[in-house]
Design a protein around this motif. Sequence first.
Motif, PDB file in Angstrom:
ATOM      1  N   LYS A 154      -5.000   1.583  21.860  1.00 14.60           N
ATOM      2  CA  LYS A 154      -4.088   2.129  20.857  1.00 14.60           C
ATOM      3  C   LYS A 154      -4.776   2.265  19.490  1.00 14.60           C
ATOM      4  CE  LYS A 154       0.545   1.353  19.192  1.00 14.60           C
ATOM      5  NZ  LYS A 154       1.596   0.361  19.028  1.00 14.60           N
ATOM      6  N   THR A 155      -5.486   1.224  19.092  1.00 12.45           N
ATOM      7  CA  THR A 155      -6.142   1.255  17.782  1.00 12.45           C
ATOM      8  C   THR A 155      -7.200   2.352  17.723  1.00 12.45           C
ATOM      9  OG1 THR A 155      -5.956  -1.141  17.925  1.00 12.45           O
ATOM     10  CG2 THR A 155      -7.080  -0.272  16.011  1.00 12.45           C
ATOM     11  N   ILE A 156      -7.963   2.461  18.802  1.00 13.48           N
ATOM     12  CA  ILE A 156      -9.031   3.454  18.797  1.00 13.48           C
ATOM     13  C   ILE A 156      -8.459   4.875  18.798  1.00 13.48           C
ATOM     14  CG2 ILE A 156     -10.917   4.409  20.213  1.00 13.48           C
ATOM     15  CD1 ILE A 156     -11.849   1.589  20.711  1.00 13.48           C
ATOM     16  N   LYS A 157      -7.408   5.079  19.572  1.00 15.72           N
ATOM     17  CA  LYS A 157      -6.777   6.413  19.586  1.00 15.72           C
ATOM     18  C   LYS A 157      -6.259   6.767  18.191  1.00 15.72           C
ATOM     19  CE  LYS A 157      -4.515   7.623  23.870  1.00 15.72           C
ATOM     20  NZ  LYS A 157      -3.316   7.314  24.663  1.00 15.72           N
ATOM     21  N   ASN A 158      -5.657   5.781  17.557  1.00 24.10           N
ATOM     22  CA  ASN A 158      -5.146   5.978  16.211  1.00 24.10           C
ATOM     23  C   ASN A 158      -6.231   6.361  15.231  1.00 24.10           C
ATOM     24  OD1 ASN A 158      -2.553   5.899  15.325  1.00 24.10           O
ATOM     25  ND2 ASN A 158      -2.348   3.700  15.774  1.00 24.10           N
ATOM     26  N   ALA A 159      -7.334   5.622  15.310  1.00 18.83           N
ATOM     27  CA  ALA A 159      -8.451   5.881  14.408  1.00 18.83           C
ATOM     28  C   ALA A 159      -8.968   7.301  14.613  1.00 18.83           C
ATOM     29  CB  ALA A 159      -9.557   4.864  14.654  1.00 18.83           C
ATOM     30  N   LEU A 160      -9.028   7.716  15.884  1.00 15.89           N
ATOM     31  CA  LEU A 160      -9.515   9.067  16.176  1.00 15.89           C
ATOM     32  C   LEU A 160      -8.553  10.101  15.610  1.00 15.89           C
ATOM     33  CD1 LEU A 160     -10.632   8.425  19.860  1.00 15.89           C
ATOM     34  CD2 LEU A 160     -12.151   9.228  18.022  1.00 15.89           C
ATOM     35  N   ALA A 161      -7.262   9.838  15.751  1.00 16.99           N
ATOM     36  CA  ALA A 161      -6.252  10.793  15.290  1.00 16.99           C
ATOM     37  C   ALA A 161      -6.272  10.928  13.776  1.00 16.99           C
ATOM     38  CB  ALA A 161      -4.872  10.353  15.773  1.00 16.99           C
ATOM     39  N   THR A 162      -6.568   9.825  13.085  1.00 11.62           N
ATOM     40  CA  THR A 162      -6.528   9.874  11.625  1.00 11.62           C
ATOM     41  C   THR A 162      -7.909  10.055  11.012  1.00 11.62           C
ATOM     42  OG1 THR A 162      -6.667   7.466  11.594  1.00 11.62           O
ATOM     43  CG2 THR A 162      -4.463   8.419  11.471  1.00 11.62           C
ATOM     44  N   GLY A 163      -8.901  10.192  11.875  1.00  7.60           N
ATOM     45  CA  GLY A 163     -10.256  10.423  11.378  1.00  7.60           C
ATOM     46  C   GLY A 163     -10.903   9.193  10.760  1.00  7.60           C
ATOM     47  N   LYS A 164     -10.323   8.026  10.993  1.00  9.07           N
ATOM     48  CA  LYS A 164     -10.903   6.814  10.409  1.00  9.07           C
ATOM     49  C   LYS A 164     -11.861   6.165  11.391  1.00  9.07           C
ATOM     50  CE  LYS A 164      -7.038   5.704   7.396  1.00  9.07           C
ATOM     51  NZ  LYS A 164      -5.650   5.346   7.688  1.00  9.07           N
ATOM     52  N   ILE A 165     -12.993   6.772  11.526  1.00  4.35           N
ATOM     53  CA  ILE A 165     -13.933   6.294  12.539  1.00  4.35           C
ATOM     54  C   ILE A 165     -14.983   5.390  11.890  1.00  4.35           C
ATOM     55  CG2 ILE A 165     -15.689   7.042  14.197  1.00  4.35           C
ATOM     56  CD1 ILE A 165     -13.785   9.730  14.102  1.00  4.35           C
ATOM     57  N   ALA A 166     -15.138   4.220  12.465  1.00  2.00           N
ATOM     58  CA  ALA A 166     -16.118   3.288  11.902  1.00  2.00           C
ATOM     59  C   ALA A 166     -17.511   3.675  12.377  1.00  2.00           C
ATOM     60  CB  ALA A 166     -15.794   1.868  12.336  1.00  2.00           C
ATOM     61  N   HIS A 167     -18.531   3.138  11.709  1.00  2.00           N
ATOM     62  CA  HIS A 167     -19.882   3.483  12.145  1.00  2.00           C
ATOM     63  C   HIS A 167     -20.515   2.466  13.059  1.00  2.00           C
ATOM     64  CE1 HIS A 167     -20.510   7.370  10.506  1.00  2.00           C
ATOM     65  NE2 HIS A 167     -19.674   6.997   9.545  1.00  2.00           N
ATOM     66  N   ALA A 168     -19.881   1.327  13.129  1.00  2.00           N
ATOM     67  CA  ALA A 168     -20.390   0.328  14.080  1.00  2.00           C
ATOM     68  C   ALA A 168     -19.214  -0.455  14.651  1.00  2.00           C
ATOM     69  CB  ALA A 168     -21.368  -0.603  13.381  1.00  2.00           C
ATOM     70  N   ALA A 171     -14.571  10.982  23.436  1.00  2.00           N
ATOM     71  CA  ALA A 171     -13.532  11.394  22.484  1.00  2.00           C
ATOM     72  C   ALA A 171     -14.149  11.941  21.195  1.00  2.00           C
ATOM     73  CB  ALA A 171     -12.598  10.239  22.186  1.00  2.00           C
ATOM     74  N   LEU A 172     -15.352  11.508  20.884  1.00  2.00           N
ATOM     75  CA  LEU A 172     -16.015  11.991  19.672  1.00  2.00           C
ATOM     76  C   LEU A 172     -16.731  13.323  19.907  1.00  2.00           C
ATOM     77  CD1 LEU A 172     -17.568   8.608  18.467  1.00  2.00           C
ATOM     78  CD2 LEU A 172     -15.814   9.933  17.249  1.00  2.00           C
ATOM     79  N   ASN A 173     -17.102  13.574  21.143  1.00  2.00           N
ATOM     80  CA  ASN A 173     -17.940  14.740  21.418  1.00  2.00           C
ATOM     81  C   ASN A 173     -17.287  15.859  22.228  1.00  2.00           C
ATOM     82  OD1 ASN A 173     -20.472  14.253  20.077  1.00  2.00           O
ATOM     83  ND2 ASN A 173     -20.740  12.526  21.469  1.00  2.00           N
ATOM     84  N   CYS A 174     -16.092  15.591  22.764  1.00  2.00           N
ATOM     85  CA  CYS A 174     -15.440  16.580  23.630  1.00  2.00           C
ATOM     86  C   CYS A 174     -15.271  17.899  22.877  1.00  2.00           C
ATOM     87  CB  CYS A 174     -14.077  16.071  24.103  1.00  2.00           C
ATOM     88  SG  CYS A 174     -13.208  17.276  25.137  1.00  2.00           S
ATOM     89  N   GLU A 175     -15.558  18.993  23.569  1.00  2.00           N
ATOM     90  CA  GLU A 175     -15.490  20.298  22.935  1.00  2.00           C
ATOM     91  C   GLU A 175     -14.058  20.716  22.619  1.00  2.00           C
ATOM     92  OE1 GLU A 175     -17.964  22.784  25.451  1.00  2.00           O
ATOM     93  OE2 GLU A 175     -19.535  21.234  25.231  1.00  2.00           O
ATOM     94  N   GLU A 176     -13.081  20.056  23.249  1.00  2.00           N
ATOM     95  CA  GLU A 176     -11.683  20.392  22.953  1.00  2.00           C
ATOM     96  C   GLU A 176     -11.213  19.739  21.663  1.00  2.00           C
ATOM     97  OE1 GLU A 176      -9.039  20.677  26.252  1.00  2.00           O
ATOM     98  OE2 GLU A 176     -10.487  22.221  26.834  1.00  2.00           O
ATOM     99  N   GLY A 177     -12.042  18.921  21.084  1.00  2.00           N
ATOM    100  CA  GLY A 177     -11.691  18.327  19.787  1.00  2.00           C
ATOM    101  C   GLY A 177     -11.732  16.814  19.789  1.00  2.00           C
ATOM    102  N   ILE A 178     -11.817  16.277  18.585  1.00  2.00           N
ATOM    103  CA  ILE A 178     -11.870  14.815  18.434  1.00  2.00           C
ATOM    104  C   ILE A 178     -10.653  14.179  19.088  1.00  2.00           C
ATOM    105  CG2 ILE A 178     -11.649  12.967  16.706  1.00  2.00           C
ATOM    106  CD1 ILE A 178     -14.309  13.847  16.316  1.00  2.00           C
TER     107      ILE A 178
END
Length: 558
Positions: free
Chosen positions: A26-40, A61-68
Motif C-alpha cells: 500500500k505504501t509503495i503504491k501510494n508513493a508511486l501515485a504521488t510521485g514521492k519516490i525515495a532514492h534508497a 512500476a518505475l519503468n513500465c511503458e504504460e506509466g509510473i
Amino acid sequence: MAYKALYRTYRPTTFEEVAGQQHIVKTIKNALATGKIAHAYLFAGPRGTGKTTMAKLLAKALNCEEGIGCQCNHCDNCIAINKGTHPDVIEIDAASNNGVDQVREIVDRVKYGTILGKYKVYIIDEVHMMSPGAFNALLKTLEEPPSHVIFILATTEPHKILPTILSRCQRYDFSKVSDADIRERLQIVLEKENIVYNASAVDLIISLADGGMRDALSMLDQVLAYSGDVLKEEDVLEIFSLESIEEKIELIKSIFDGDIADVLKRVNNYIDKGTDIKRLTSDLLDIFKDLLIFMNTRKESFLGKLPTTEAMALSKRVRDSQVMELIDILLDTQRDYKVVQNINPVFEVAMLKLVMVFGIKQVQERPVDIEPVIKPAPVREQTVEPLVEEAKPNVVEQPSLFDAPAEVNNHVQGLIIPKHLTGEEMYEVPDDLMINIMVSAKKEIKNVISGKWDNLKRYIVHPQLGKAASILFDSHPLVASNNILIIECPLKSTVETANMKGTQEALQNITKIAFENQMFVYAVTRSDSVRLQKKYMDLLSIGKLPKAKDIVIELEGE
Ligand SMILES: Nc1ncnc2c1ncn2[C@@H]1O[C@H](COP(=O)(O)OP(=O)(O)O)[C@@H](O)[C@H]1O
Ligand SMILES: [Mg+2]
Ligand SMILES: [Zn+2]
C-alpha cells in the motif's frame, strides 16, 4: 525445457499477487501515485517473504511503458524485468565474492543514463554481507544519487547494517506471511497446476513453512515431484519424515498411561525409520501447550494442532502441573539438542522422563541387584510403584528421574567406591556404581544444595578453594545423596580436573563450607549424563534397577 521450480514460476508479477505484506504494498503504491519516490530503500525481513519480489515489482512500476505505477507485463521493459535481462535493473548478490567489484562498477557507472527504461534500479541482495570497503564505496553514491537511480537493499539481518547506510534508506520490514495468506497463494498455484489436493495436506505444508512463502512453494514442489499431480497428507508426512497427529496422540496416551514398554517401542520405531525427531519434539510441545491452554480456558478456538475431542479426552487425565512438567522437560530437551551430536539418545531419555511424570505402570520383575557389592547392605525396596490402573488423573506424587526417594538408613555399610587410578590419577566411578548412586539419590538434598549453589561465588577468589569453587559453580548438580554429589560440567576439561585425585580434598572442603555438607564430588560430562540417564531408565523399564542403599565412601589413603 528444463523444469522451473514452482517458486520461480509463481513469482508475483503484479502488486496484487503478493501474499501478505499489505502495508508495504500500500505504501509503495501510494508513493508511486504521488510521485514521492525515495532514492534508497531497505527491505528487511525473513527469507522467502517477498523482498526480491517486491524490488522487481517496484522496478517494473518505475519503468513500465504504460506509466509510473503500472505493471503491464507485456511492454519491453516489463518483459525484460520479468526475465531478469533488463539492462537498467541490476541485481547484485552481496553474498558472492565479486560483491565489492560489482559495487565499484555501480559507483563508476551511476552517472551514465539509462539504456531502455526511465530508472536505473540496483537491487543489492543480502546487503549485510557486503565488505566494509564495498559499503563505503556505496555510501558515497547513496549520499547523492543521480535522480534516475534507485537503490533497493535487501537483507535478512538488518541489525548488521551500518547506521550511516540505514539513515539514508527508507526502511520496510517484511513480516512472515500469515497462514491464511500462504493458503490463498498455494490454492492459486494448485489450481493453475491442476493438482488434486486435500486440505489437511496443504495445512501441513503451511505449518512446516512457518511463514515463508518460498519454503511453502519449495515443499509443494518436493511433494509433487514424488507424488505426481495429487497432493496427499500421507505423502507430505512421508517426505518430511513426520508423524501424523494420530500417532502423536497415541504416543501421548501411552505416556499418560505410564506404559513405558509401548513408549519405548514407538520411540525405537521413530528412530529406525528416521522420523524428524526435532520436529516431533516441537510438535509435542505445541500439543502440550494447546492442552494446557484448553484446560484453563475450555475454548476450542485456542486449539492449534490438537483436535477438540482429543483435547477434551486428554484434559480429563492430567493436572496442570503435570502438563507444565512435560513442557519443561521438552524445553530442556530442545536446549540439549543444540549441544549434542546425536540427538536420538537425548530424545529417548526425554520420552522416558515424560513417562516418569505419570509413574511407570508395569515393573513386573522384582528389582534385583546388579552391581558387584562387596559388602551387601541391608536395603529396602526402591519405591517406583506400579500405578493403580484406574487412578486417573494421577494425583500421587511420583518420583521423577534421579529423585527416587531413597529410603535408606544412615550408617549402613554399603558399597565402596573403587579407585581406578589412571596415569593422571583420576577417580573413575563405574556405571554400575553410578546407577546405585542414582537410585539412592535424594531430591531434598539436591534441592538444599541447589539453594546454596550461589554461596560458591564467595569462594571463587579464595586462594586454596577458588579452583574447586569455580569447578562447582560452572557445573550443575545432577544427583545428590547424603554424602555424594554428582555434577555435570559443560566442558570435558573441567570434568577431568574435577576428577583428579588431587582436586578431591578441595572439593570436599568447599562442599563442607558452602553447603554445610561434606560430600564426595564426582563430575560427568553431558554425554555421560545422557548415557547414564538412559541406562537408568532402561533398567527401570525392565524392573532391574538395584535397590537403594547407603554408599560408604572409602578413598585411598583414608
Ligand atoms: N509475499 C509473497 N507473495 C507471493 N509469493 C512470494 C512471497 N514471498 C515469496 N514468494 C515466493 O517465493 C519466491 C522467492 O521470494 P523472494 O521475493 O525472492 O523472497 P526474499 O527475497 O524475501 O527471500 C518468489 O519467487 C515467490 O514465488
Ligand atoms: Mg531475495
Ligand atoms: Zn509494462
